[in-house]
Write a protein that holds these residues in place. Structure first.
Motif, PDB file in Angstrom:
ATOM      1  N   GLY A  33       0.765  -1.045  -0.038  1.00  0.00           N
ATOM      2  CA  GLY A  33      -0.117  -0.004  -0.042  1.00  0.00           C
ATOM      3  C   GLY A  33       0.780   1.221   0.118  1.00  0.00           C
ATOM      4  N   ILE A  34       1.942   1.257   0.550  1.00  0.00           N
ATOM      5  CA  ILE A  34       2.861   2.239   0.713  1.00  0.00           C
ATOM      6  C   ILE A  34       3.441   2.812  -0.806  1.00  0.00           C
ATOM      7  CG2 ILE A  34       5.035   3.093   1.552  1.00  0.00           C
ATOM      8  CD1 ILE A  34       4.379   1.977   4.319  1.00  0.00           C
ATOM      9  N   PHE A  35       3.702   1.672  -1.347  1.00  0.00           N
ATOM     10  CA  PHE A  35       4.312   1.856  -2.767  1.00  0.00           C
ATOM     11  C   PHE A  35       3.291   2.059  -3.829  1.00  0.00           C
ATOM     12  CE2 PHE A  35       8.090  -0.278  -0.728  1.00  0.00           C
ATOM     13  CZ  PHE A  35       9.225   0.570  -1.308  1.00  0.00           C
ATOM     14  N   THR A  36       2.064   1.709  -3.224  1.00  0.00           N
ATOM     15  CA  THR A  36       0.758   1.952  -4.311  1.00  0.00           C
ATOM     16  C   THR A  36       0.641   3.552  -4.155  1.00  0.00           C
ATOM     17  OG1 THR A  36      -0.210  -0.091  -3.993  1.00  0.00           O
ATOM     18  CG2 THR A  36      -1.556   1.864  -4.500  1.00  0.00           C
ATOM     19  N   ILE A  37       0.770   4.324  -3.152  1.00  0.00           N
ATOM     20  CA  ILE A  37       0.918   5.614  -3.010  1.00  0.00           C
ATOM     21  C   ILE A  37       1.834   6.165  -3.814  1.00  0.00           C
ATOM     22  CG2 ILE A  37       1.114   7.598  -1.287  1.00  0.00           C
ATOM     23  CD1 ILE A  37       0.278   5.880   0.853  1.00  0.00           C
ATOM     24  N   THR A 182      -6.153   7.019   0.406  1.00  0.00           N
ATOM     25  CA  THR A 182      -7.323   7.488   0.011  1.00  0.00           C
ATOM     26  C   THR A 182      -7.460   8.583  -0.408  1.00  0.00           C
ATOM     27  OG1 THR A 182      -8.472   5.691   1.207  1.00  0.00           O
ATOM     28  CG2 THR A 182      -9.877   7.549   0.632  1.00  0.00           C
ATOM     29  N   LEU A 183      -6.954   9.472   0.551  1.00  0.00           N
ATOM     30  CA  LEU A 183      -6.526  11.006   0.495  1.00  0.00           C
ATOM     31  C   LEU A 183      -5.908  11.237  -0.864  1.00  0.00           C
ATOM     32  CD1 LEU A 183      -7.177  13.692   1.610  1.00  0.00           C
ATOM     33  CD2 LEU A 183      -4.855  13.443   3.072  1.00  0.00           C
ATOM     34  N   VAL A 187      -7.156  13.463  -3.926  1.00  0.00           N
ATOM     35  CA  VAL A 187      -6.546  14.654  -4.188  1.00  0.00           C
ATOM     36  C   VAL A 187      -6.069  14.733  -5.846  1.00  0.00           C
ATOM     37  CG1 VAL A 187      -4.129  15.856  -4.173  1.00  0.00           C
ATOM     38  CG2 VAL A 187      -5.405  15.327  -2.203  1.00  0.00           C
ATOM     39  N   VAL A 188      -5.715  13.532  -6.238  1.00  0.00           N
ATOM     40  CA  VAL A 188      -5.299  13.400  -7.853  1.00  0.00           C
ATOM     41  C   VAL A 188      -6.687  13.628  -8.519  1.00  0.00           C
ATOM     42  CG1 VAL A 188      -4.502  11.642  -9.449  1.00  0.00           C
ATOM     43  CG2 VAL A 188      -3.155  12.154  -7.199  1.00  0.00           C
ATOM     44  N   ALA A 189      -7.666  12.701  -7.952  1.00  0.00           N
ATOM     45  CA  ALA A 189      -8.982  12.813  -8.739  1.00  0.00           C
ATOM     46  C   ALA A 189      -9.530  14.205  -8.794  1.00  0.00           C
ATOM     47  CB  ALA A 189      -9.862  11.750  -8.146  1.00  0.00           C
TER      48      ALA A 189
END
Length: 345
Positions: A33-37, A182-183, A187-189
């Motif tokens: 998950g960290i690398f997914t961010i 999620t944040l 933000v990107v969306a």
């Protein structure tokens, strides 16, 4: 249809610690998950501006070191008798400093490199990542060099009137990672759906045409690089406070390759792309580990990636979107059977 995937995936991931009792698997989800961010941040550049950052791990590592040093404190000499002494701050302050410092570095790199097009940005990011790695390796007084920064405090979250909570368990760190991911996604969306996002996509599709209608290419790309770097810095901060030890290996080029694989396989330019790619290639090595040797794991890893790109060249998310759109179009164009009147033959 793929617009429904993020909330569905979010609910499933939020329920994961309730049924996933193996701490090893939960640790794999946190790390993935960290690398997914980081992949979400890279997708902002690669997917929406068409700029490939092969040194993106530099901003991840800068965030990790900035957060760790902000929390641990340091006493370092600069020129002669001049010394900078910093007492340790709250870990959440370290997260904010990581975002600001990484974003500032992304802005500087973008400002210097986006004045020239082509492969210049790629070369600058690679060189920047190597320079930062060498600084972390050799500035022993500040970073401890190859000895690593250790005993980094665990992340703490404060609640007004209720005190603060130290995130000691894997489940607590998992939910923190999920909240930050999620944040970052939101933000990107929001950014992609704004006027600024339309400017980014315009530069990717036809830079000359976008500039002819008033888009400032250098400023747009520089701001995008800064935001992307800031999100990567947040991921690096989570990494530092979760593992509680970092060394110059955090700048390894292999980590950038992992993020690129997550983006490309999931679908660059698709919001859900890095999430899907992260779920697959963040957990695949863990799933294969009990069944095969490390060499065979990497062969399967590469074979899965090649198969995905061969069958779905644009990535999984765009393929699913097209598939569901085709199904919907087929249903809407299907002839409707007329009811037969009584007595008709």
């Amino acid at each position: 249809m793929t617009r429904y995937l993020p909330p569905i995936v979010l609910v499933l991931l939020a329920l994961a610690p309730l049924w996933l009792k193996d701490p090893y698997l939960l640790n794999a989800l946190i790390t993935g998950g960290i690398f997914t961010i980081g992949a979400i941040s890279l997708n902002l550049l690669l997917g929406y501006t068409g700029q490939l950052s092969l040194g993106h791990i530099a901003f991840f590592g800068i965030g990790a070191y900035a957060s760790a040093l902000t929390t641990l404190g340091f006493d370092v000499g600069l020129f002669g008798d001049i010394r900078i002494v910093h007492a340790g701050w709250h870990p959440f302050a370290g997260l904010l400093v990581a975002i600001l410092v990484s974003g500032a570095c992304g802005y500087v790199v973008g400002r210097l490199s986006f004045r020239v097009r082509g492969a210049y940005f790629v070369i600058v990011t690679i060189c920047f990542a190597e320079v930062v790695r060498l600084v972390a390796l050799n500035w022993i007084e500040l970073t401890q060099g190859p000895l690593a920064l250790t005993s980094i405090p665990q992340m703490k979250i404060g609640f007004p009137g209720l005190g603060e909570m130290t995130l000691r368990t894997k489940a607590q760190n998992y939910y923190l990672m999920l909240a930050v991911a999620t944040l970052a996604y939101v933000v990107v969306a929001r950014l992609v759906g704004s006027r600024f996002g339309r400017a980014m996509r315009g530069l990717k599709e036809n830079e000359q045409l976008a500039m002819s209608v008033g888009v400032n290419a250098t400023r747009t790309l520089t701001v995008a690089a800064a935001i992307s770097a800031a999100i990567a810095g947040a991921a690096g901060s989570l990494y530092a406070h979760y593992f509680r030890i970092i060394d110059p290996d955090v700048f390894l080029f292999a980590y950038t390759v992992t993020m690129v694989i997550m983006v490309v396989s999931g679908g660059k330019g698709a919001l859900a792309g890095p999430v899907i790619g992260g779920l697959i290639f963040g957990t695949l090595p863990v799933a294969l580990r009990p069944y095969m040797a490390p060499e065979a794991q990497w062969i399967v890893y590469g074979a899965v990636l090649i198969a995905i790109l061969f069958v779905m060249p644009r990535g999984i998310a765009p393929y699913l979107d097209d598939w569901f759109a085709g199904r919907a179009a087929a249903r809407s164009s299907a002839p409707v059977a007329k009811p037969q009147l009584e007595g008709q033959s």
